[in-house]
Every structure is written in structure tokens, then in C-alpha cells.
Design a protein around this motif. Structure first.
Motif, PDB file in Angstrom:
ATOM      1  N   HIS A 195       0.841  -1.209   0.000  1.00 46.93           N
ATOM      2  CA  HIS A 195       0.000   0.000   0.000  1.00 46.93           C
ATOM      3  C   HIS A 195       0.876   1.259   0.000  1.00 46.93           C
ATOM      4  O   HIS A 195       0.549   2.249  -0.639  1.00 46.93           O
ATOM      5  N   GLU A 244     -12.538  -0.164   9.813  1.00 43.65           N
ATOM      6  CA  GLU A 244     -13.442  -0.984  10.615  1.00 43.65           C
ATOM      7  C   GLU A 244     -14.578  -0.104  11.167  1.00 43.65           C
ATOM      8  O   GLU A 244     -15.738  -0.516  11.191  1.00 43.65           O
ATOM      9  N   GLY A 261     -18.601  -0.724   3.005  1.00 38.07           N
ATOM     10  CA  GLY A 261     -19.085   0.145   4.081  1.00 38.07           C
ATOM     11  C   GLY A 261     -18.587   1.578   3.926  1.00 38.07           C
ATOM     12  O   GLY A 261     -19.361   2.539   4.040  1.00 38.07           O
ATOM     13  N   GLY A 262     -17.286   1.720   3.649  1.00 39.45           N
ATOM     14  CA  GLY A 262     -16.681   3.057   3.555  1.00 39.45           C
ATOM     15  C   GLY A 262     -17.301   3.895   2.447  1.00 39.45           C
ATOM     16  O   GLY A 262     -17.804   5.003   2.694  1.00 39.45           O
ATOM     17  N   GLY A 370      -7.320   1.460   1.708  1.00 36.69           N
ATOM     18  CA  GLY A 370      -8.690   1.651   1.234  1.00 36.69           C
ATOM     19  C   GLY A 370      -9.326   2.986   1.606  1.00 36.69           C
ATOM     20  O   GLY A 370      -9.940   3.647   0.763  1.00 36.69           O
ATOM     21  N   VAL A 371      -9.151   3.424   2.857  1.00 32.49           N
ATOM     22  CA  VAL A 371      -9.818   4.646   3.320  1.00 32.49           C
ATOM     23  C   VAL A 371      -9.237   5.899   2.639  1.00 32.49           C
ATOM     24  O   VAL A 371      -9.881   6.945   2.589  1.00 32.49           O
ATOM     25  N   ASP A 402      -7.362  -2.699  -2.074  1.00 31.93           N
ATOM     26  CA  ASP A 402      -6.495  -3.843  -2.384  1.00 31.93           C
ATOM     27  C   ASP A 402      -6.496  -4.167  -3.886  1.00 31.93           C
ATOM     28  O   ASP A 402      -7.554  -4.151  -4.518  1.00 31.93           O
TER      29      ASP A 402
HETATM   30  O1  KG4 Z   1      -6.984  -1.537   1.955  1.00 31.04           O
HETATM   31  P1  KG4 Z   1      -8.325  -2.137   1.858  1.00 31.04           P
HETATM   32  O2  KG4 Z   1      -8.952  -2.269   0.487  1.00 31.04           O
HETATM   33  O3  KG4 Z   1      -8.361  -3.556   2.530  1.00 31.04           O
HETATM   34  C1  KG4 Z   1      -7.654  -3.817   3.700  1.00 31.04           C
HETATM   35  O4  KG4 Z   1      -6.427  -3.995   3.617  1.00 31.04           O
HETATM   36  O5  KG4 Z   1      -8.329  -3.752   4.762  1.00 31.04           O
HETATM   37  O6  KG4 Z   1      -9.289  -1.275   2.793  1.00 31.04           O
HETATM   38  C2  KG4 Z   1     -10.614  -1.626   2.972  1.00 31.04           C
HETATM   39  C3  KG4 Z   1     -11.240  -0.628   3.901  1.00 31.04           C
HETATM   40  C4  KG4 Z   1     -12.664  -0.991   4.239  1.00 31.04           C
HETATM   41  O7  KG4 Z   1     -12.856  -0.837   5.623  1.00 31.04           O
HETATM   42  C5  KG4 Z   1     -13.470   0.004   3.448  1.00 31.04           C
HETATM   43  O8  KG4 Z   1     -14.717   0.296   4.024  1.00 31.04           O
HETATM   44  C6  KG4 Z   1     -12.557   1.203   3.461  1.00 31.04           C
HETATM   45  O9  KG4 Z   1     -11.275   0.663   3.269  1.00 31.04           O
HETATM   46  N1  KG4 Z   1     -12.877   2.130   2.369  1.00 31.04           N
HETATM   47  C7  KG4 Z   1     -13.321   3.380   2.572  1.00 31.04           C
HETATM   48  C8  KG4 Z   1     -13.565   3.920   1.293  1.00 31.04           C
HETATM   49  N2  KG4 Z   1     -13.247   2.979   0.366  1.00 31.04           N
HETATM   50  C9  KG4 Z   1     -12.817   1.880   1.047  1.00 31.04           C
HETATM   51  N3  KG4 Z   1     -13.530   4.074   3.697  1.00 31.04           N
HETATM   52  C10 KG4 Z   1     -13.996   5.322   3.580  1.00 31.04           C
HETATM   53  N4  KG4 Z   1     -14.267   5.909   2.381  1.00 31.04           N
HETATM   54  C11 KG4 Z   1     -14.072   5.252   1.231  1.00 31.04           C
HETATM   55  N5  KG4 Z   1     -14.337   5.836   0.073  1.00 31.04           N
END
Ligand code: KG4
Ligand code: ZN
Length: 513
Positions: A195, A244, A261-262, A370-371, A402
């Protein structure tokens, strides 16, 4: 013509018998044209006056070069190095082929959004079954899109942790089968490093050191990135990660989890008033002078706000809510998001201060995970970065969540430094016990960032990637004749390791990932 520096050094080393007792050949120097003795799989380091072992890619180039003088074989350049990346650590099956110079030749991804919507979260067993179902197709699609055959690859990179064991297993097994079939080296990738490093693919000017905030479903990390594999952890979460908290809040508000969710919460928050509900910002005040995060308390505040307003997301989804109910949910979403992002801002502000103490030349703040695809996160941290004279670098949203590209690119970064494992033995059984690292820390912890809660959380973890890289580097540099300076560098540890570290090259066996 006088001999060039590498030639002169080589001759001197041959004469003084400091040449390793290994097969040698001759070729013409491209600088002075003289015929020089070369040692197979080693190259001259003229400054240090030693032969240093070549990494796998360099060995391939050397063998082409040796042949080319007599047989005019096309030499394979570093730009031709093709790395396949495979990601299966959580709920996305991703694969991509990336070149050394950062071209994404092809990628493919299978998301588990439907499952997520159905179960409201990731169920490890179901997620691993989905990975198993899609892994072959995703890898085949990535190669097809890239127009590349497996046999043309230079290496395979795969996420080995952190993540869900049964899910990691699927990707690592696939990677080893490809590597075994085509005798390719393997690079075991740390998911969070992938990342972080992907920012260097999208913004080529991001050099070390840089500060990085990683915000995902399972992690909230603030790190000073000093080099590939070398991180100082300034802060982490003492309980939940921000992703989370977004996911949990989205579920309680009855949002459509198939969007994630995000993203669903971000969308609803646009309709709401961010000041409507006064949630308190976590970890403020003189007791909290570190760079750690906490989202459990905010999650709790949100839950109480939802319950006290008689909202039942389980029974009444957002699409079925009345206009008035929808407005309340939007206000809660917006208020949650304001405070969640404010907490990131607070801790980043302090981390910039700490990072500048360690690396005064710091010029970039990378935000990924992700966030980081969230527009409010980007806007607020962009404003903070420009206030504090830093460049904000956020990979495009599709590379924040991811994906296979980030793993392939992390593979490229490691491969270029010779950090990889030799190809699996031809007789390796398919059910060999795999090296998976579900709980694996990325960096060494900065002293001021220690916390009790976190030390408890560290139980059953693999030693950090940085500790491992430093250990191997020390062993290799001592074994293969590093200068005193380099050995001192590794002994001093990451806090003072702010100059460029020595490139690690070893002859055969690489890291036992
Ligand atoms: O990095 P990632 O794709 O997977 C992990 O390594 O966990 O991150 C996923 C997280 C999830 O909790 C998802 O809800 C959040 O990233 N996420 C977001 C957004 N897009 C993905 N949170 C807030 N706003 C967004 N636009
Ligand atoms: Zn992730």
C-alpha cells in the motif's frame, strides 16, 4: 587507451588473488574497450575494490552480456523485467503484471462485494473459497491483458501477510506453482508495504524518506519510510482501525454493504450536516502526546447515537427509510466522518513533527490504503500537508484499495535490490507448508510511540519486516565484505539510518520468505 576504473580494479583484484574462486569469462569493457576478466555471478565494485555478488536479475543481464560479445544475443535490460503480483490477503483476488519502470501492463480483480453485502463483513472460510474459485482466472486475465505468457515473467510477487491465513494460502500457493513451473524467483510481500510503495509507482518523484499514513480495514499506521523494507513505526491503532469504524457505522445505519461500508457511508455523509452531532474526537489532551489512534470509543458513541434515535439498520435499510429517518442517518454519517478524519489530522500533524526530527529533508506525505480513496480524507490531509509545506501523495482510488498492481510493484522494488527467494525446488510438493504471516508488523517502533495496549497486541506476531531486512543485511554485508561504514549503519538501527542504505546482493539463497 588507459584502463577504466572497473577494469583497473578487476585487474588489481585478479593479480592480488582477491578474486572469488568461481567460474570466470572475459568480455570487452564498454568503457575502455579492453578485454577484462569477469567472475560469473559477481560484479566489480570499483569504490570498495571488491567483487560483489549479483542479484538474480543482474545475473541474467550478465549472462546475456557475456554471450553478446561473441554471439550477438540481445541483452535483456532492467526495463524488461516483468513481475506478476498476486493479492489474496482479505476479500479481493487481485493480479497484475508490472515492469521495472512502473508500467502496468495488465491487471485483473475479482471483488467479493456480494458476499460482503450478504454477511455484513468478511467471513474467512467463505472468502478463501471465493479466492480459490477465482484465482486461476484472475491471474490468467492479468497475463492476457498484459499480453504476457507466464514463461516470460522475471519473478512472482505475492502477499504473504498480514491478512487472513486461509486467504493468503490461496495466493501463495498459486504463486509458488507458477514460480516452480518456470523457475522464477518469488518475492514475499508485506501487504501494508505494498500500500505504501504503490505511491512511488504513481508519483515517480516520491523518494525516501517519506511519511506515510496507511488507513485500511485492519490497520491505521503512521510510518517513516526510509527505504524499501525499512520503516519506523510512529503510530498505530490501540484498538480498531478507521476502516473498521466506517464499516461498522455503515452496518448500523443500514447501508448497502455491497458498495463497501466506507464508500456507502461517504456517499450518505454528503447529504448530512457534519456538525449535527457532537461526537468527541478521540485521544485529545495532555494524556495523549503520541501518534497512536483509537476508534473503538467513536464506534461506541455512534452506536449510542443511533440507538437513542431509534434507528434500526438491521430491520430498516436506508433504501426503505422515511425522508426524516434518512436525514438523521445522513447527519450521523457526516458527523462520524468529520470526527474520524479529524483524528487522522491530529495524529498526522504530530507525526510530521516527529518525522522531521528523524528526517529533516522530509518532503512528502503519502496516504494510502482503502480509506485513502475517501474524498474528505484526501481534502483534509491535503490541506494539512500544504499548511506544513509537504506534498500530499494519494494513489488513485483504485490503487488505494487492495489490488494486484501494488503487490507487483512492491515486488519490483524488492527485486531491484536483490531481495527475493530462489525459485522453489522442482520437486516441491504442492501441499508444502507455506510461510504465511497473518500477524506481521511492518516497521520498528519509534520509542516515543510505545503503548501498553499495542505491546499486548503484538503477541504472536512475526518479527517486523524491517527487523528482518536489517538482520539479513548485517549478515550479508559482513559475509560479503561490506565496508565498516555499512556495518555501522546497520548496527545503529533504523532511528539513525537516514542515509541511503547499502544495496543488498547475495549470490544464491535469498530471504526465506
Ligand atoms: O486496503 P483495503 O482495500 O483492505 C484492507 O487492507 O483492509 O481497505 C478496505 C477498507 C474498508 O474498511 C473500506 O470500508 C474502506 O477501506 N474504504 C473506505 C472507502 N473505500 C474503502 N472508507 C472510507 N471511504 C471510502 N471511500
Ligand atoms: Zn489493504
Amino acid at each position: 587507451m588507459a584502463a577504466c576504473l572497473p577494469c583497473a580494479t578487476a585487474s588489481a583484484l585478479v593479480l592480488t588473488r582477491r578474486l572469488p574462486l568461481l567460474p570466470s569469462f572475459t568480455r570487452r569493457s564498454t568503457i575502455c574497450g579492453r578485454r577484462i576478466v569477469c567472475v560469473k555471478n559477481f560484479q566489480i565494485n570499483a569504490t570498495r575494490k571488491v567483487f560483489v555478488p549479483l542479484n538474480y536479475a543482474q545475473r541474467r543481464i550478465q549472462s546475456c552480456g557475456a554471450a553478446s560479445s561473441s554471439q550477438s544475443v540481445q541483452c535483456r535490460s532492467q526495463e524488461d523485467v516483468l513481475v506478476l503480483g498476486i493479492e489474496t490477503s482479505c476479500d479481493d483476488t487481485g493480479a497484475a503484471v508490472v515492469t521495472t519502470d512502473g508500467r502496468i501492463l495488465g491487471e485483473a480483480i475479482a471483488s467479493q462485494a456480494e458476499l460482503l453485502g450478504q454477511w455484513g463483513g468478511v467471513v474467512p472460510k467463505l472468502a478463501s473459497e471465493e479466492h480459490r474459485k477465482f484465482i486461476d482466472k484472475v491471474v490468467a486475465d492479468a497475463l492476457h491483458n498484459a499480453g504476457v505468457q507466464e514463461s516470460a515473467l522475471s519473478a512472482v510477487a505475492v502477499t504473504i501477510g498480514p491478512g487472513l491465513s486461509p486467504c493468503l494460502h490461496v495466493g501463495v500457493r498459486k504463486a509458488r506453482i507458477i514460480a516452480k513451473t518456470h523457475r522464477l524467483p518469488i518475492i514475499g510481500v508485506h501487504h501494508m508495504e505494498a500500500h505504501a510503495l504503490v505511491a512511488r509507482l504513481t508519483e515517480k518523484q516520491v523518494g525516501f524518506p517519506f511519511l506515510v499514513l496507511l488507513v485500511s480495514g485492519g490497520h491505521n499506521l503512521l510510518l517513516l519510510s526510509q527505504n524499501v523494507g525499512q520503516y519506523v513505526q510512529l503510530g498505530t491503532t490501540v484498538d480498531d482501525a478507521i476502516g473498521e469504524a466506517y464499516d461498522k457505522t455503515a452496518r448500523l445505519l443500514g447501508l448497502d454493504m455491497r458498495k463497501g461500508g466506507g464508500p456507502a457511508l461517504e456517499e450518505l455523509a454528503r447529504e448530512g450536516d457534519p456538525k449535527a452531532i457532537k461526537f468527541s474526537v478521540p485521544m485529545r489532551g495532555p494524556k495523549y502526546l503520541d501518534c497512536n489512534f483509537s476508534y473503538a470509543g467513536l464506534k461506541n458513541q455512534v452506536r449510542m447515537a443511533i440507538e437513542s434515535r431509534n434507528i434500526d439498520g438491521d430491520q430498516v435499510s436506508l433504501s426503505m427509510a422515511s425522508a426524516e429517518d434518512r436525514k438523521i442517518r445522513a447527519d450521523i454519517a457526516a458527523s462520524f466522518q468529520r470526527v474520524a478524519v479529524q483524528h487522522l489530522e491530529d495524529k498526522c500533524r504530530r507525526a510530521i513533527e516527529w518525522a522531521r526530527r528523524l528526517a529533516p529533508s522530509l518532503s512528502s506525505l503519502v496516504v494510502s490504503g482503502g480509506v485513502a480513496s475517501n474524498q474528505t480524507v484526501r481534502a483534509k490531509l491535503g490541506a494539512l500537508a500544504s499548511e506544513l509545506d509537504l506534498q500530499l501523495v494519494c494513489p488513485p482510488p483504485r490503487l488505494c484499495t487492495d489490488n494486484g498492481v501494488m503487490v507487483a510493484w512492491a515486488g519490483v522494488e524488492h527485486f531491484r535490490l536483490g531481495m527475493y527467494e530462489a525459485p522453489p525446488d522442482a520437486d516441491e510438493p504442492d501441499d508444502v507448508r507455506l510461510d504465511l504471516r497473518p500477524r506481521w508488523q511492518l516497521g520498528d517502533i519509534y520509542e516515543e510511540g510505545q503503548s501498553e495496549a499495542r505491546s499486548l497486541k503484538r503477541m504472536n506476531q512475526h518479527p517486523s519486516l524491517t527487523a528482518q531486512v536489517c538482520l539479513y543485511a548485517r549478515i550479508f554485508t559482513e559475509k560479503f565484505g561490506a565496508s565498516r561504514l555499512q556495518v555501522d549503519f546497520w548496527n545503529q538501527g533504523p532511528k539513525s539510518a537516514l542515509m541511503t542504505p547499502p544495496v543488498m546482493k547475495t549470490p544464491e539463497k535469498r530471504f526465506a520468505f
